[in-house]
Structure formats: C-alpha cells, structure tokens
Scaffold this motif. Structure first.
Motif, mmCIF file in Angstrom:
data_model
loop_
_atom_site.group_PDB
_atom_site.id
_atom_site.type_symbol
_atom_site.label_atom_id
_atom_site.label_comp_id
_atom_site.label_asym_id
_atom_site.label_seq_id
_atom_site.Cartn_x
_atom_site.Cartn_y
_atom_site.Cartn_z
ATOM 1 N N VAL A 44 3.165 -4.184 6.933
ATOM 2 C CA VAL A 44 2.284 -3.019 6.907
ATOM 3 C C VAL A 44 1.045 -3.380 7.713
ATOM 4 C CG1 VAL A 44 0.938 -1.479 5.448
ATOM 5 C CG2 VAL A 44 3.143 -2.334 4.651
ATOM 6 N N GLY A 46 -2.428 -1.760 10.060
ATOM 7 C CA GLY A 46 -3.267 -0.592 10.285
ATOM 8 C C GLY A 46 -4.726 -0.982 10.358
ATOM 9 N N LYS A 52 -3.837 0.227 3.434
ATOM 10 C CA LYS A 52 -2.800 -0.802 3.282
ATOM 11 C C LYS A 52 -2.798 -1.392 1.874
ATOM 12 C CE LYS A 52 -4.509 -3.211 6.610
ATOM 13 N NZ LYS A 52 -5.639 -2.372 6.981
ATOM 14 N N SER A 53 -3.940 -1.790 1.378
ATOM 15 C CA SER A 53 -4.018 -2.381 0.037
ATOM 16 C C SER A 53 -3.728 -1.353 -1.041
ATOM 17 C CB SER A 53 -5.400 -2.988 -0.204
ATOM 18 O OG SER A 53 -5.625 -4.056 0.687
#
Length: 56
Positions: A44, A46, A52-53
C-alpha cells in the motif's frame, strides 16, 4: 476464488464535529480483495495523509 481478506466500499472520515471544523475523508469507497490461492505480495503506497494507516 478463496478470499483471505475482503473489504468493500469502506469510508472513514475524521473530524467534522461541532468543534472540529471541516471533516477529513481518509478513505472513500475503498475496496480490496486478497485471493488466498495465488501467493503474492501486496503493498500500500500513497502520499502522506492519504489513509494508508487508517486502512490497515
């Protein structure tokens, strides 16, 4: 297809309360499916602040 993990149409919004100002949409209509029958590596990536987290 055997699915190891599936997430469909996930949305996450931070803030937007009475004292928090404008809401910040971290994820909008996010969907992901990971097939267990085909070994693979999933990454992932970005920009900073793109969710993302939150997705993890």
């Amino acid at each position: 297809m055997s699915v190891l993990l599936s997430a469909n149409n996930v949305t996450k919004v931070f803030g937007g309360g009475v004292f928090e100002g404008e809401p910040n949409v971290a994820l909008r209509d996010f969907s992901l499916g990971i097939d267990i029958s085909k070994p693979s590596i999933t990454a992932v990536v970005g920009e900073s602040g793109s969710g993302k987290s939150t997705m993890a």
